[in-house]
Design an enzyme around this catalytic site. Structure first.
Site, short mmCIF file in Angstrom:
data_model
loop_
_atom_site.label_atom_id
_atom_site.label_comp_id
_atom_site.label_asym_id
_atom_site.label_seq_id
_atom_site.Cartn_x
_atom_site.Cartn_y
_atom_site.Cartn_z
N PRO A 82 0.76 -1.21 -0.62
CA PRO A 82 0.10 -0.18 0.01
C PRO A 82 0.86 1.19 0.36
O PRO A 82 1.10 0.93 0.76
CB PRO A 82 -1.01 0.01 1.76
CG PRO A 82 0.38 -1.34 1.83
CD PRO A 82 0.69 -2.10 1.71
N MET A 83 0.71 2.00 -0.94
CA MET A 83 1.44 3.12 -0.65
C MET A 83 0.52 4.91 -1.03
O MET A 83 0.18 4.73 -2.30
CB MET A 83 2.53 3.34 -1.95
CG MET A 83 3.89 2.44 -1.90
SD MET A 83 4.92 2.71 -2.86
CE MET A 83 4.24 1.41 -4.34
N ALA A 84 0.42 5.66 0.13
CA ALA A 84 -0.60 6.34 -0.07
C ALA A 84 -0.38 7.79 -1.14
O ALA A 84 1.00 8.00 -1.60
CB ALA A 84 0.00 7.31 1.01
N GLN B 231 -6.38 -0.88 2.33
CA GLN B 231 -5.71 -0.93 3.48
C GLN B 231 -6.41 -0.11 4.48
O GLN B 231 -7.02 1.14 4.48
CB GLN B 231 -4.06 -0.87 3.69
CG GLN B 231 -3.76 -0.66 5.24
CD GLN B 231 -1.87 -0.06 4.87
OE1 GLN B 231 -2.43 1.43 4.73
NE2 GLN B 231 -1.44 -0.73 5.72
N CYS C 267 2.88 3.09 9.70
CA CYS C 267 2.86 4.64 9.32
C CYS C 267 4.53 5.41 10.34
O CYS C 267 3.88 5.21 11.55
CB CYS C 267 1.64 5.39 9.12
SG CYS C 267 2.56 7.10 8.31
N LYS D 190 0.22 -5.26 8.69
CA LYS D 190 1.43 -4.46 7.87
C LYS D 190 1.89 -4.01 9.17
O LYS D 190 1.18 -2.96 9.84
CB LYS D 190 1.06 -3.75 6.68
CG LYS D 190 2.33 -3.37 6.11
CD LYS D 190 2.28 -2.95 4.77
CE LYS D 190 3.36 -2.24 4.68
NZ LYS D 190 3.59 -1.23 4.39
N ASN E 48 9.58 -7.46 3.87
CA ASN E 48 8.57 -5.75 2.66
C ASN E 48 10.40 -5.01 3.03
O ASN E 48 10.51 -5.31 4.85
CB ASN E 48 7.63 -5.40 3.32
CG ASN E 48 7.60 -4.04 2.48
OD1 ASN E 48 7.88 -3.30 3.43
ND2 ASN E 48 7.45 -4.13 2.08
N GLY F 39 6.63 -2.09 -2.89
CA GLY F 39 6.85 -1.03 -2.83
C GLY F 39 7.60 0.15 -3.53
O GLY F 39 7.00 0.09 -5.04
N ARG F 40 8.15 0.48 -3.28
CA ARG F 40 9.31 1.72 -4.28
C ARG F 40 9.96 0.68 -5.56
O ARG F 40 9.77 1.77 -6.44
CB ARG F 40 10.27 2.45 -3.23
CG ARG F 40 10.24 3.82 -1.83
CD ARG F 40 10.44 3.64 -1.11
NE ARG F 40 11.10 2.19 -0.40
CZ ARG F 40 12.10 2.04 -0.48
NH1 ARG F 40 13.11 3.91 -0.14
NH2 ARG F 40 13.07 1.56 1.07
C1 FMN Z 1 4.87 6.96 -1.41
C2 FMN Z 1 5.20 5.79 -0.15
C3 FMN Z 1 3.55 6.27 0.43
C4 FMN Z 1 3.32 5.00 1.59
N1 FMN Z 1 1.69 4.68 1.64
C5 FMN Z 1 1.46 4.22 3.08
C6 FMN Z 1 0.56 3.32 3.48
O1 FMN Z 1 -0.63 4.33 3.55
N2 FMN Z 1 -0.02 2.45 3.91
C7 FMN Z 1 1.08 1.37 4.37
O2 FMN Z 1 0.88 1.04 5.16
N3 FMN Z 1 2.79 1.56 3.90
C8 FMN Z 1 2.65 2.99 3.30
N4 FMN Z 1 4.04 2.51 2.47
C9 FMN Z 1 5.38 2.50 2.97
C10 FMN Z 1 5.27 0.86 2.71
O3 FMN Z 1 3.94 0.21 2.09
C11 FMN Z 1 6.38 0.05 2.07
O4 FMN Z 1 6.24 -0.91 3.77
C12 FMN Z 1 7.51 0.59 2.35
O5 FMN Z 1 7.88 1.22 0.77
C13 FMN Z 1 8.69 -0.45 2.06
O6 FMN Z 1 9.12 -1.30 0.99
P1 FMN Z 1 9.62 -1.02 0.02
O7 FMN Z 1 11.23 -0.91 0.33
O8 FMN Z 1 9.40 -2.29 -1.13
O9 FMN Z 1 9.63 0.58 -0.87
C14 FMN Z 1 3.84 3.98 2.43
C15 FMN Z 1 5.39 4.11 0.45
C16 FMN Z 1 6.04 4.52 0.57
C17 FMN Z 1 6.74 5.31 -0.46
#
Ligand code: FMN
Length: 388
Positions: free
Chosen positions: A26-28, A80, A111, A151, A213, A237-238
């Site tokens: 999930p990414m806002a 989520q 968060c 999560k 993750n 995510g990213r």
């Molecule tokens: C722009 C952005 C928005 C995010 N929004 C959320 C969110 O709404 N809920 C959540 O649980 N994690 C959120 N995250 C965290 C990601 O879900 C993830 O846990 C984190 O980026 C690490 O994973 P990665 O290394 O694959 O990016 C967000 C991360 C980014 C970069």
């Protein structure tokens, strides 16, 4: 481009069987229905919505109701929730289940944003064991047959880790899986995710899948995480920002044969341009407004073009587009036969940040029980987030 390293496997989250053990994080502001549909077109797995505030959902905020609406092609539908109050979280889960609006619900306890942790929400919350147990237990009960997952991060900082306790509590509460972003809130997105912590959680939580993750930038990384940690699936995510086709690579590397086309992705600039155009078109459909959709695609430009031979002027123009025809004109100026640039297009993208001391309510760390003072801080922990 991708070599299969981990043995092919599926992932079961409650009654949901996925063709590949892969979850879109999930990414806002990113994982709206447009981006989820795009990722799904390339791959297999579960595609989670951006976080939805429980209070806004219970109040039926118009923006929130739009954010939880899935396209008919999106099955299973995954949402989520972010909440700090057991009763509101339970009510939000009940709304989703009774109105048949989700096939999977995830709770966000990861968060790290100061305005959230300052009030005891997000990654700060699992420190309060009783509150965490109450939220997850009531949510899981209200979810009934709809699988509910959690999560979380490792904890607040290296001296205040919460993930093993939280994993055990969530397992006892009846969740269908737990996911760990292997960083503390203090680390934000800096440094390297601590994959050995995922292995430790896997040893601790034994009756439901554990998802890993953090810092998966390629299918090879995902396969390596599964082998090194023994986790049951990965949350990405990213790594997929500007690269939705990564889900095809992931399905081929980790999933069942046939889960995605056997052809490896040949990410020429033409291929990237088509994905970008499709993303823009889906955003226009999501916002029901061409200008808003095109405004939203602007933030994705640098991610899509990372490493490709595209001049600064075209990049800048794409980052200010307001219409699909403008996008078409600009993409038409590119050398669409330019090959995949290799290492220049790989590696880290998106947020990084520097470590910071987490902002917390006064006295938060003194006890793991929720005192009256902490309850007051939490009372308005969701207010800033109305609208999802
Ligand atoms: C722009 C952005 C928005 C995010 N929004 C959320 C969110 O709404 N809920 C959540 O649980 N994690 C959120 N995250 C965290 C990601 O879900 C993830 O846990 C984190 O980026 C690490 O994973 P990665 O290394 O694959 O990016 C967000 C991360 C980014 C970069």
């Amino acid at each position: 481009m991708t070599t299969a390293i981990a043995p092919a496997r599926t992932l079961r989250i409650g009654p949901i069987e996925l063709d590949a053990p892969v979850v879109l994080a999930p990414m806002a502001g990113i994982t709206n229905t447009a981006f989820r549909r795009l990722c799904r077109e390339y791959g297999a797995g579960l595609y989670v919505s951006e976080m939805i505030t429980t209070r806004a959902l219970v109040e039926r905020n118009a923006t929130t109701m739009r954010l939880i609406t899935h396209h008919e092609s999106e099955r299973p539908r995954s949402i989520q929730l972010y909440g700090v109050d057991p009763a509101t979280t339970e009510a939000a889960v009940r709304l989703l289940v009774e109105e048949d609006r989700a096939d999977h619900i995830d709770l966000n306890f990861g968060c790290p944003v100061p305005k959230v942790t300052r009030k005891g929400g997000g990654a700060a919350l699992p420190w309060k064991l009783g509150l965490f147990r109450d939220i997850v237990t009531r949510a899981a009960r209200a979810a009934g047959d709809v699988p509910l997952t959690v999560k979380m991060r490792k904890g607040i900082d290296s001296d205040h880790l919460t993930y093993l306790d939280a994993g055990r509590i969530a397992e006892d509460a009846g969740v269908a899986a737990v996911a760990l972003h292997a960083r503390t809130a203090a680390e934000f997105y800096s440094g390297q995710a601590d994959w050995p912590a995922i292995a430790k959680l896997k040893e601790t939580v034994t009756s439901v899948p554990v998802l890993g993750n953090g810092d998966i930038w390629s299918a090879e990384d995902a396969a390596r995480m599964m082998v090194e940690t023994g986790c049951d699936g990965v949350v990405v995510g990213r790594g997929c920002l500007g690269r939705p086709w990564l889900f095809g690579d992931l399905a081929r590397a980790l999933g069942q044969p046939g889960a995605a086309s056997a052809e490896p992705v040949d990410a020429t600039l033409g291929f990237v341009a088509r994905a970008f155009r499709r993303h823009a078109e889906l955003l226009v459909e999501f916002f029901e407004d061409e200008v808003r959709g095109c405004r939203d695609i602007r933030k994705h430009v640098a991610w899509y073009l990372k490493g490709y031979p595209v001049g600064g002027e075209v990049r800048a123009a794409l980052a200010t587009v307001s219409s699909l025809s403008e996008i078409d004109d600009l993409l038409g100026t590119l050398d669409l036969d330019a090959p995949y640039p290799g290492a220049a297009a790989e590696g880290q993208r998106g947020r990084a940040g520097t470590p910071k001391r987490p902002a917390l309510p006064d006295g938060w760390l003194n006890t793991r029980d929720l005192g009256a003072e902490a309850s007051c801080a939490l009372a308005d922990a969701e207010l800033d987030h109305s609208g999802g």
